[in-house]
Motif scaffolding. Sequence first.
Motif, mmCIF file in Angstrom:
data_model
loop_
_atom_site.group_PDB
_atom_site.id
_atom_site.type_symbol
_atom_site.label_atom_id
_atom_site.label_comp_id
_atom_site.label_asym_id
_atom_site.label_seq_id
_atom_site.Cartn_x
_atom_site.Cartn_y
_atom_site.Cartn_z
ATOM 1 N N ALA A 1 32.492 35.794 37.514
ATOM 2 C CA ALA A 1 32.028 36.764 36.522
ATOM 3 C C ALA A 1 31.518 38.051 36.569
ATOM 4 O O ALA A 1 31.774 38.789 35.617
ATOM 5 C CB ALA A 1 31.250 35.970 35.357
ATOM 6 N N GLY A 2 30.923 38.124 37.578
ATOM 7 C CA GLY A 2 29.975 39.341 37.853
ATOM 8 C C GLY A 2 30.962 40.588 38.605
ATOM 9 O O GLY A 2 30.343 41.699 39.053
ATOM 10 N N SER A 3 32.125 40.243 39.003
ATOM 11 C CA SER A 3 33.002 40.893 39.430
ATOM 12 C C SER A 3 34.365 41.653 38.637
ATOM 13 O O SER A 3 34.667 40.795 37.836
ATOM 14 C CB SER A 3 33.524 40.283 40.806
ATOM 15 N N SER A 4 34.608 42.667 39.139
ATOM 16 C CA SER A 4 35.586 43.266 38.305
ATOM 17 C C SER A 4 36.298 44.288 39.017
ATOM 18 O O SER A 4 35.899 44.848 40.190
ATOM 19 C CB SER A 4 35.409 43.904 36.920
ATOM 20 N N GLY A 5 37.699 44.735 38.731
ATOM 21 C CA GLY A 5 38.416 45.668 39.545
ATOM 22 C C GLY A 5 39.577 45.146 40.272
ATOM 23 O O GLY A 5 40.245 44.208 39.823
ATOM 24 N N SER A 6 39.886 45.706 41.244
ATOM 25 C CA SER A 6 41.454 45.227 42.137
ATOM 26 C C SER A 6 41.007 44.032 42.500
ATOM 27 O O SER A 6 39.934 43.251 42.724
ATOM 28 C CB SER A 6 41.446 46.382 43.149
ATOM 29 N N ILE A 7 42.082 43.243 43.120
ATOM 30 C CA ILE A 7 41.976 41.801 43.763
ATOM 31 C C ILE A 7 41.015 41.692 44.827
ATOM 32 O O ILE A 7 40.365 41.162 45.083
ATOM 33 C CB ILE A 7 43.432 41.322 44.120
ATOM 34 N N ARG A 8 40.996 43.186 45.676
ATOM 35 C CA ARG A 8 40.405 43.254 47.008
ATOM 36 C C ARG A 8 38.943 43.226 46.511
ATOM 37 O O ARG A 8 38.128 42.605 47.224
ATOM 38 C CB ARG A 8 40.563 44.226 47.675
ATOM 39 N N GLU A 9 38.444 43.896 45.347
ATOM 40 C CA GLU A 9 37.002 44.116 45.046
ATOM 41 C C GLU A 9 36.625 42.787 44.563
ATOM 42 O O GLU A 9 35.397 42.362 44.904
ATOM 43 C CB GLU A 9 37.037 45.150 43.926
ATOM 44 N N ILE A 10 37.550 41.985 43.748
ATOM 45 C CA ILE A 10 37.155 40.897 43.209
ATOM 46 C C ILE A 10 36.744 39.975 44.277
ATOM 47 O O ILE A 10 35.741 39.005 44.115
ATOM 48 C CB ILE A 10 38.096 40.310 42.439
ATOM 49 N N ILE A 11 37.623 39.764 45.165
ATOM 50 C CA ILE A 11 37.597 38.836 46.238
ATOM 51 C C ILE A 11 36.073 39.011 47.151
ATOM 52 O O ILE A 11 35.306 38.106 47.419
ATOM 53 C CB ILE A 11 38.920 38.789 47.424
ATOM 54 N N ALA A 12 36.222 40.173 47.491
ATOM 55 C CA ALA A 12 34.870 40.792 48.139
ATOM 56 C C ALA A 12 33.547 40.550 47.682
ATOM 57 O O ALA A 12 32.669 39.857 47.960
ATOM 58 C CB ALA A 12 34.934 42.249 48.603
ATOM 59 N N ASP A 13 33.535 40.825 46.297
ATOM 60 C CA ASP A 13 32.307 40.855 45.556
ATOM 61 C C ASP A 13 31.926 39.110 45.079
ATOM 62 O O ASP A 13 30.859 38.904 45.310
ATOM 63 C CB ASP A 13 32.486 41.442 43.832
ATOM 64 N N SER A 14 32.987 38.404 44.903
ATOM 65 C CA SER A 14 32.919 37.103 44.730
ATOM 66 C C SER A 14 32.217 36.331 45.905
ATOM 67 O O SER A 14 31.171 35.553 45.826
ATOM 68 C CB SER A 14 33.988 36.336 44.176
ATOM 69 N N LEU A 15 32.760 36.473 47.126
ATOM 70 C CA LEU A 15 32.221 35.948 48.154
ATOM 71 C C LEU A 15 30.724 36.429 48.686
ATOM 72 O O LEU A 15 29.975 35.651 49.057
ATOM 73 C CB LEU A 15 33.328 36.388 49.549
ATOM 74 N N ASP B 1 31.976 39.011 55.984
ATOM 75 C CA ASP B 1 33.089 40.099 55.922
ATOM 76 C C ASP B 1 34.338 39.692 56.577
ATOM 77 O O ASP B 1 35.425 40.135 56.124
ATOM 78 C CB ASP B 1 32.240 41.266 56.791
ATOM 79 N N HIS B 2 34.228 39.159 57.834
ATOM 80 C CA HIS B 2 35.556 38.878 58.579
ATOM 81 C C HIS B 2 36.401 37.732 57.588
ATOM 82 O O HIS B 2 37.432 37.860 57.533
ATOM 83 C CB HIS B 2 35.450 37.951 59.888
ATOM 84 N N LEU B 3 35.688 36.931 56.974
ATOM 85 C CA LEU B 3 36.522 36.230 56.012
ATOM 86 C C LEU B 3 37.055 36.472 54.765
ATOM 87 O O LEU B 3 38.193 36.358 54.800
ATOM 88 C CB LEU B 3 35.389 34.686 55.677
ATOM 89 N N THR B 4 36.172 37.508 54.394
ATOM 90 C CA THR B 4 36.847 38.254 53.306
ATOM 91 C C THR B 4 38.024 38.992 53.658
ATOM 92 O O THR B 4 39.213 39.150 52.807
ATOM 93 C CB THR B 4 35.887 39.384 52.718
ATOM 94 N N SER B 5 38.169 39.698 54.808
ATOM 95 C CA SER B 5 39.270 40.329 55.396
ATOM 96 C C SER B 5 40.533 39.446 55.354
ATOM 97 O O SER B 5 41.506 39.800 55.160
ATOM 98 C CB SER B 5 38.932 41.075 56.763
ATOM 99 N N ALA B 6 40.312 38.258 56.137
ATOM 100 C CA ALA B 6 41.425 37.272 56.317
ATOM 101 C C ALA B 6 41.891 36.768 54.882
ATOM 102 O O ALA B 6 43.060 36.688 54.879
ATOM 103 C CB ALA B 6 40.672 36.202 57.079
ATOM 104 N N VAL B 7 40.835 36.506 53.812
ATOM 105 C CA VAL B 7 41.392 36.210 52.664
ATOM 106 C C VAL B 7 42.231 37.054 51.890
ATOM 107 O O VAL B 7 43.391 36.980 51.376
ATOM 108 C CB VAL B 7 40.129 35.478 51.680
#
Length: 207
Positions: A77-91, A187-193
């Motif tokens: 809920a606290g994340s917005s923007g592109s898919i990349r940003e949402i994944i990174a912010d959420s993790l 960070d590595h997990l985020t890149s892989a996701v």
Amino acid sequence: MSRADTASERRTEIIAATIRVLARDGLAQTTTRKIAAEAGVNQATLRYYFGSKDDLLFAVLQEMMKLTGEIARRARAGSSGSIREIIADSLIAFWSSVEESPELQIIQYELTLYALRHPASSWLARQQYDGYCAVVESLIQEAFAAANLTCAIPVADLARFIVGGLDGIILQFISDRNTVRSRRDIDHLTSAVIALAEGAPSSHRES
């Protein structure tokens, strides 16, 4: 307040007290006597609301599952923007909650193993991970729908990959509390996701 409301509130108080005792003393040293003292009730009251220590511990595991789901939803809920940003912010938001309360992660692992040791309650362990994956899957679907995009792999597969990756990083972190390394791992997990979600070609595949 109705009798049902009072009973629900008392159950909630006892579960919260049990979590505090588990966090402080660990599963092996947690007794009904300690729980009753922490909750400010007698042991007969514990038996009235939960029947046995096992019933209480399994109720705590279910509460921990609920709390983890709520943390994941708040992170999304606290994340917005592109898919990349949402994944990174959420993790990273979820990981921050792990760093703030690592003892809660230890409780969950202890209770999961405890449930697996009891055939009649092993379903709780399965339900726990099915529940986590369902929450993550729902959040991924919402993010892609909002962006009008399609995930490159089945969302259920991506959700299980995320849960599995987090599980491993959490286990290492609660073992050595190495914040710098765990953040790098996230960070590595985020890149892989992101790569899986966007369909980036794997380097080991033949062209």
